[in-house]
Design an enzyme around this catalytic site. Structure first.
Site, PDB file in Angstrom:
ATOM      1  N   ASP A   1      64.718  16.089 138.770  1.00 15.51           N
ATOM      2  CA  ASP A   1      65.479  17.103 139.494  1.00 15.51           C
ATOM      3  C   ASP A   1      65.959  16.656 140.874  1.00 15.51           C
ATOM      4  O   ASP A   1      66.797  17.333 141.475  1.00 15.51           O
ATOM      5  CB  ASP A   1      64.617  18.366 139.665  1.00 15.51           C
ATOM      6  CG  ASP A   1      64.279  18.995 138.330  1.00 15.51           C
ATOM      7  OD1 ASP A   1      65.164  19.043 137.464  1.00 15.51           O
ATOM      8  OD2 ASP A   1      63.120  19.420 138.145  1.00 15.51           O
TER       9      ASP A   1
ATOM     10  N   SER B   1      57.726  24.549 129.421  1.00 16.58           N
ATOM     11  CA  SER B   1      58.667  25.180 128.475  1.00 16.58           C
ATOM     12  C   SER B   1      58.366  24.774 127.034  1.00 16.58           C
ATOM     13  O   SER B   1      58.369  25.622 126.122  1.00 16.58           O
ATOM     14  CB  SER B   1      60.112  24.858 128.841  1.00 16.58           C
ATOM     15  OG  SER B   1      60.289  23.490 129.107  1.00 16.58           O
TER      16      SER B   1
ATOM     17  N   HIS C   1      58.903  23.985 137.716  1.00 12.87           N
ATOM     18  CA  HIS C   1      59.402  23.305 136.504  1.00 12.87           C
ATOM     19  C   HIS C   1      60.929  23.144 136.666  1.00 12.87           C
ATOM     20  O   HIS C   1      61.386  22.597 137.672  1.00 12.87           O
ATOM     21  CB  HIS C   1      58.981  24.148 135.290  1.00 12.87           C
ATOM     22  CG  HIS C   1      59.146  23.496 133.947  1.00 12.87           C
ATOM     23  ND1 HIS C   1      59.323  22.153 133.765  1.00 12.87           N
ATOM     24  CD2 HIS C   1      59.164  24.027 132.688  1.00 12.87           C
ATOM     25  CE1 HIS C   1      59.433  21.884 132.465  1.00 12.87           C
ATOM     26  NE2 HIS C   1      59.347  23.018 131.791  1.00 12.87           N
TER      27      HIS C   1
ATOM     28  N   ARG D   1      64.747   9.023 134.553  1.00 12.57           N
ATOM     29  CA  ARG D   1      65.879   9.961 134.485  1.00 12.57           C
ATOM     30  C   ARG D   1      66.508  10.093 135.874  1.00 12.57           C
ATOM     31  O   ARG D   1      67.722  10.196 136.004  1.00 12.57           O
ATOM     32  CB  ARG D   1      65.399  11.316 133.946  1.00 12.57           C
ATOM     33  CG  ARG D   1      64.738  11.235 132.586  1.00 12.57           C
ATOM     34  CD  ARG D   1      64.093  12.555 132.182  1.00 12.57           C
ATOM     35  NE  ARG D   1      63.019  12.959 133.084  1.00 12.57           N
ATOM     36  CZ  ARG D   1      62.381  14.111 133.042  1.00 12.57           C
ATOM     37  NH1 ARG D   1      62.714  15.020 132.129  1.00 12.57           N
ATOM     38  NH2 ARG D   1      61.412  14.397 133.875  1.00 12.57           N
TER      39      ARG D   1
ATOM     40  N   HIS E   1      54.816  14.805 139.953  1.00 14.08           N
ATOM     41  CA  HIS E   1      54.850  15.072 138.512  1.00 14.08           C
ATOM     42  C   HIS E   1      53.430  15.141 137.977  1.00 14.08           C
ATOM     43  O   HIS E   1      52.531  14.465 138.485  1.00 14.08           O
ATOM     44  CB  HIS E   1      55.629  13.982 137.754  1.00 14.08           C
ATOM     45  CG  HIS E   1      56.121  14.453 136.421  1.00 14.08           C
ATOM     46  ND1 HIS E   1      55.356  14.398 135.292  1.00 14.08           N
ATOM     47  CD2 HIS E   1      57.293  15.025 136.066  1.00 14.08           C
ATOM     48  CE1 HIS E   1      56.050  14.909 134.284  1.00 14.08           C
ATOM     49  NE2 HIS E   1      57.233  15.303 134.722  1.00 14.08           N
TER      50      HIS E   1
HETATM   51  N1  NMX Z   1      55.413  18.402 147.680  1.00 14.43           N
HETATM   52  C1  NMX Z   1      54.295  18.859 148.292  1.00 14.43           C
HETATM   53  N2  NMX Z   1      53.087  18.907 147.720  1.00 14.43           N
HETATM   54  C2  NMX Z   1      52.994  18.466 146.473  1.00 14.43           C
HETATM   55  C3  NMX Z   1      54.093  17.955 145.766  1.00 14.43           C
HETATM   56  C4  NMX Z   1      55.347  17.946 146.428  1.00 14.43           C
HETATM   57  N3  NMX Z   1      56.447  17.522 145.828  1.00 14.43           N
HETATM   58  N4  NMX Z   1      53.684  17.586 144.534  1.00 14.43           N
HETATM   59  C5  NMX Z   1      52.380  17.880 144.460  1.00 14.43           C
HETATM   60  N5  NMX Z   1      51.963  18.427 145.634  1.00 14.43           N
HETATM   61  C6  NMX Z   1      50.650  18.961 145.937  1.00 14.43           C
HETATM   62  C7  NMX Z   1      50.325  20.091 144.960  1.00 14.43           C
HETATM   63  O1  NMX Z   1      50.973  21.310 145.348  1.00 14.43           O
HETATM   64  C8  NMX Z   1      48.830  20.140 145.037  1.00 14.43           C
HETATM   65  O2  NMX Z   1      48.482  20.798 146.226  1.00 14.43           O
HETATM   66  P1  NMX Z   1      47.200  21.794 146.281  1.00 14.43           P
HETATM   67  O3  NMX Z   1      46.034  20.923 145.993  1.00 14.43           O
HETATM   68  O4  NMX Z   1      47.240  22.350 147.645  1.00 14.43           O
HETATM   69  O5  NMX Z   1      47.411  22.821 145.200  1.00 14.43           O
HETATM   70  C9  NMX Z   1      48.483  18.661 145.204  1.00 14.43           C
HETATM   71  O6  NMX Z   1      49.659  18.004 145.711  1.00 14.43           O
HETATM   72  C10 NMX Z   1      48.078  17.971 143.908  1.00 14.43           C
HETATM   73  O7  NMX Z   1      49.091  18.202 142.948  1.00 14.43           O
HETATM   74  P2  NMX Z   1      49.456  17.098 141.837  1.00 14.43           P
HETATM   75  O8  NMX Z   1      48.236  16.878 141.017  1.00 14.43           O
HETATM   76  O9  NMX Z   1      50.082  15.929 142.474  1.00 14.43           O
HETATM   77  O10 NMX Z   1      50.631  17.818 141.041  1.00 14.43           O
HETATM   78  P3  NMX Z   1      50.526  18.794 139.779  1.00 14.43           P
HETATM   79  O11 NMX Z   1      50.358  17.963 138.554  1.00 14.43           O
HETATM   80  O12 NMX Z   1      49.559  19.886 140.007  1.00 14.43           O
HETATM   81  O13 NMX Z   1      51.992  19.444 139.807  1.00 14.43           O
HETATM   82  C11 NMX Z   1      54.344  19.370 140.099  1.00 14.43           C
HETATM   83  C12 NMX Z   1      53.138  18.726 139.430  1.00 14.43           C
HETATM   84  C13 NMX Z   1      55.617  18.751 139.516  1.00 14.43           C
HETATM   85  C14 NMX Z   1      54.326  20.885 139.781  1.00 14.43           C
HETATM   86  C15 NMX Z   1      54.264  19.142 141.616  1.00 14.43           C
HETATM   87  O14 NMX Z   1      54.352  17.754 141.884  1.00 14.43           O
HETATM   88  C16 NMX Z   1      55.334  19.882 142.400  1.00 14.43           C
HETATM   89  O15 NMX Z   1      55.143  21.062 142.738  1.00 14.43           O
HETATM   90  N6  NMX Z   1      56.506  19.196 142.696  1.00 14.43           N
HETATM   91  C17 NMX Z   1      57.615  19.858 143.340  1.00 14.43           C
HETATM   92  C18 NMX Z   1      58.356  20.746 142.361  1.00 14.43           C
HETATM   93  C19 NMX Z   1      59.117  19.924 141.352  1.00 14.43           C
HETATM   94  O16 NMX Z   1      59.816  18.984 141.670  1.00 14.43           O
HETATM   95  N7  NMX Z   1      59.010  20.328 140.078  1.00 14.43           N
HETATM   96  C20 NMX Z   1      59.831  19.722 139.030  1.00 14.43           C
HETATM   97  C21 NMX Z   1      59.057  18.923 137.970  1.00 14.43           C
HETATM   98  C22 NMX Z   1      60.001  18.353 136.968  1.00 14.43           C
HETATM   99  N8  NMX Z   1      60.634  19.389 136.164  1.00 14.43           N
HETATM  100  O17 NMX Z   1      61.818  19.409 136.030  1.00 14.43           O
HETATM  101  O18 NMX Z   1      59.952  20.241 135.577  1.00 14.43           O
HETATM  102  C1  MLT Z   2      60.145  18.042 132.224  1.00 10.93           C
HETATM  103  O1  MLT Z   2      61.174  17.378 132.015  1.00 10.93           O
HETATM  104  O2  MLT Z   2      59.751  18.897 131.407  1.00 10.93           O
HETATM  105  C2  MLT Z   2      59.449  17.864 133.526  1.00 10.93           C
HETATM  106  O3  MLT Z   2      59.533  16.556 133.976  1.00 10.93           O
HETATM  107  C3  MLT Z   2      58.090  18.476 133.595  1.00 10.93           C
HETATM  108  C4  MLT Z   2      57.005  17.878 132.759  1.00 10.93           C
HETATM  109  O4  MLT Z   2      57.183  16.976 131.969  1.00 10.93           O
HETATM  110  O5  MLT Z   2      55.869  18.364 132.960  1.00 10.93           O
END
Ligand code: NMX
Ligand code: MLT
Length: 433
Positions: A362, A231, A261, A316, A307
């Site tokens: 979250d 964002s 996100h 947080r 993350h």
């Molecule tokens: N559950 C399952 N798989 C996961 C998760 C999770 N919580 N987190 C990461 N992975 C997987 C990810 O999908 C990826 O798989 P693939 O290689 O098949 O594409 C692999 O692990 C490597 O990903 P990372 O490097 O650990 O994570 P990345 O930096 O790409 O993404 C998030 C970060 C936050 C998008 C990811 O951890 C996620 O999808 N978490 C769950 C959704 C979430 O909680 N998002 C909120 C973030 C905070 N916010 O408020 O914005």
């Molecule tokens: C945020 O607060 O924006 C989330 O933790 C996602 C991020 O920092 O990438």
């Protein structure tokens, strides 16, 4: 009376000079390199963007202007916004002036309510919020002054005007989205005696002082998370084209509405209620483990965990967890979050994919809202948005104050990358970028 504008104006000349000198002396010094994996992998870890409002340390988490977020948990949203924009916490006079200033700008024009009331009953609350912000653009001071020939040195002043106008209206707008979308009755007017977050709680229709405290904490914790999150980065790019803050914030919040996100907070409560539904209440650790594996094995992510930057439990999350522990440790929904905290990181470690198995902001926020009767989980990202608008606007005010240029990184083609790495497929066909 000293205003946020005067406080920032006093600091701008020295900051501009500092950056000009840095670029003059060290403009060609390398601070980051980009690998092929990063180019295809969401630019993870690439340092090509400056954000001075806050920084996320992988192990310590969010720091706003150098202050760890847990040391700011008792502050008001107004104090945080001042800190984000100016770089220092306000004194009593500055704080009182900002509060009055925001209240004076808080009235939402009637045409916005008409549009929101005309939207389909099935509209997502984030769709309603983003629409409301986009149609408020009609009021932009930035756009009007640009049309009149505003000088580059003054862009920040108009950006600040629009940001204050928008932030002032956001609690009423967001509370209105809640009351209209979920048919909670008439809109509630703000109370001039209350602070920004307290008024938000009041306009949502809950005057329990404990709920107002939760809203204050919620607004502080979600306010900013450096510049690279979806964002903030989106809004940064949009605003760099000199699109005004209404366009930039509505674009940024459209990114927050994605499940990877900000929308993850909605998905988290869905996950928690799903476990409880399956096992008839708060699960045992074994039941939580079983459910988590089912989610993973079905190819979905576990919301609220992982993350892109953090490599430890998000402070947080810890602050929300401490709030729940203090006020309602036996609430079954909160208990389920707590069992998840004990179990899910171990499961994710065993699963072996997520670089960070720990909870993010979250993971627990929805259970707390649920406790206070905000059970409509599709609304949760709107709450996140109201708070995050502070970070987005403070970042774009800073960018205009530092007279940053339009954002325009260079993209490359797969053919070009193959040539760079010397792959035989790439050498067959030479292309230029
Ligand atoms: N559950 C399952 N798989 C996961 C998760 C999770 N919580 N987190 C990461 N992975 C997987 C990810 O999908 C990826 O798989 P693939 O290689 O098949 O594409 C692999 O692990 C490597 O990903 P990372 O490097 O650990 O994570 P990345 O930096 O790409 O993404 C998030 C970060 C936050 C998008 C990811 O951890 C996620 O999808 N978490 C769950 C959704 C979430 O909680 N998002 C909120 C973030 C905070 N916010 O408020 O914005
Ligand atoms: C945020 O607060 O924006 C989330 O933790 C996602 C991020 O920092 O990438």
């Amino acid at each position: 009376m000293s205003t946020i504008k005067e406080a920032l104006a006093r600091r701008i000349p020295a900051r501009r000079e500092e950056i000009v000198n840095l670029i003059r002396e060290y403009g060609d010094t390398v601070i980051s390199q980009v690998t092929v994996k990063q180019a295809y992998g969401g630019m993870r870890g690439v340092k090509g963007l400056v954000c001075d409002t806050s920084l996320v340390d992988p192990y310590k988490g969010l720091m706003i202007r150098g202050i760890p977020i847990d040391e700011l948990a008792d502050r008001t949203a107004e104090e945080i916004f001042f800190l984000l924009v100016v770089g220092e916490l306000p004194n009593d006079e500055e704080l009182a002036t900002l509060k009055q200033n925001l209240f004076a700008r808080s009235e939402v024009p009637d045409y916005v309510w008409k549009v929101l009331k005309d939207m389909p009953h099935t509209a997502h609350p984030m769709d309603m919020l983003v629409t409301a912000i986009a149609i408020l653009e009609e009021q932009s001071v930035f756009r009007r002054r640009y049309d009149e020939g505003m000088k580059k040195e003054e862009y920040w002043e108009a950006a600040l005007e629009d940001s204050l106008d928008l932030l002032a209206k956001l609690p009423a707008l967001a509370a209105g989205v809640y009351r209209i979308r979920y048919e909670k009755g008439d809109l509630i007017l703000p109370d001039p005696k209350l602070d920004w977050a307290g008024n938000f709680a009041h306009m949502l229709g809950n005057d329990d002082p404990e709920f107002a405290d939760l809203m204050r904490l919620y607004m502080v914790l979600h306010s900013d998370h450096e510049g690279g999150n979806v964002s903030a980065f989106t809004a940064h790019v949009v605003a760099s084209a000199l699109s005004d803050p209404y366009y930039a914030v509505s674009a940024g919040l459209s990114g927050l509405a994605g499940p990877l996100h900000g929308l993850a907070n909605q998905e988290c409560l869905k996950f928690v209620l799903g476990v409880m539904d399956r096992f008839g209440g708060a699960p045992t650790p074994e039941q939580m483990e079983e459910y988590t594996w089912e989610v993973l094995n079905s190819g979905r992510v576990v919301p609220g965990y992982g993350h892109a930057v953090l490599r430890a439990t998000d402070p947080r999350f810890k602050a929300f967890h401490a709030f729940g522990m203090k006020h309602f440790p036996d609430d079954p929904v909160f208990k389920t979050v707590d069992v998840g905290f004990q179990v899910i990181p171990k499961v994710l470690q065993k699963h072996g994919k997520a670089a960070n198995p720990w909870p993010n902001v979250d993971a627990g926020s929805g259970s707390i809202l649920h406790h206070y009767g905000i059970t409509e989980m599709r609304y949760y990202t709107v709450l996140f948005s109201v708070s995050r608008a502070m970070g987005i606007t403070s970042q774009l005010i800073t960018s205009r104050a530092m007279m940053e240029p339009i954002t325009r990184p260079k993209s490359v083609s797969t053919e070009w990358i193959k040539q760079q790495v010397g792959s035989s497929a790439g050498q067959e066909k030479k292309t230029t970028v």
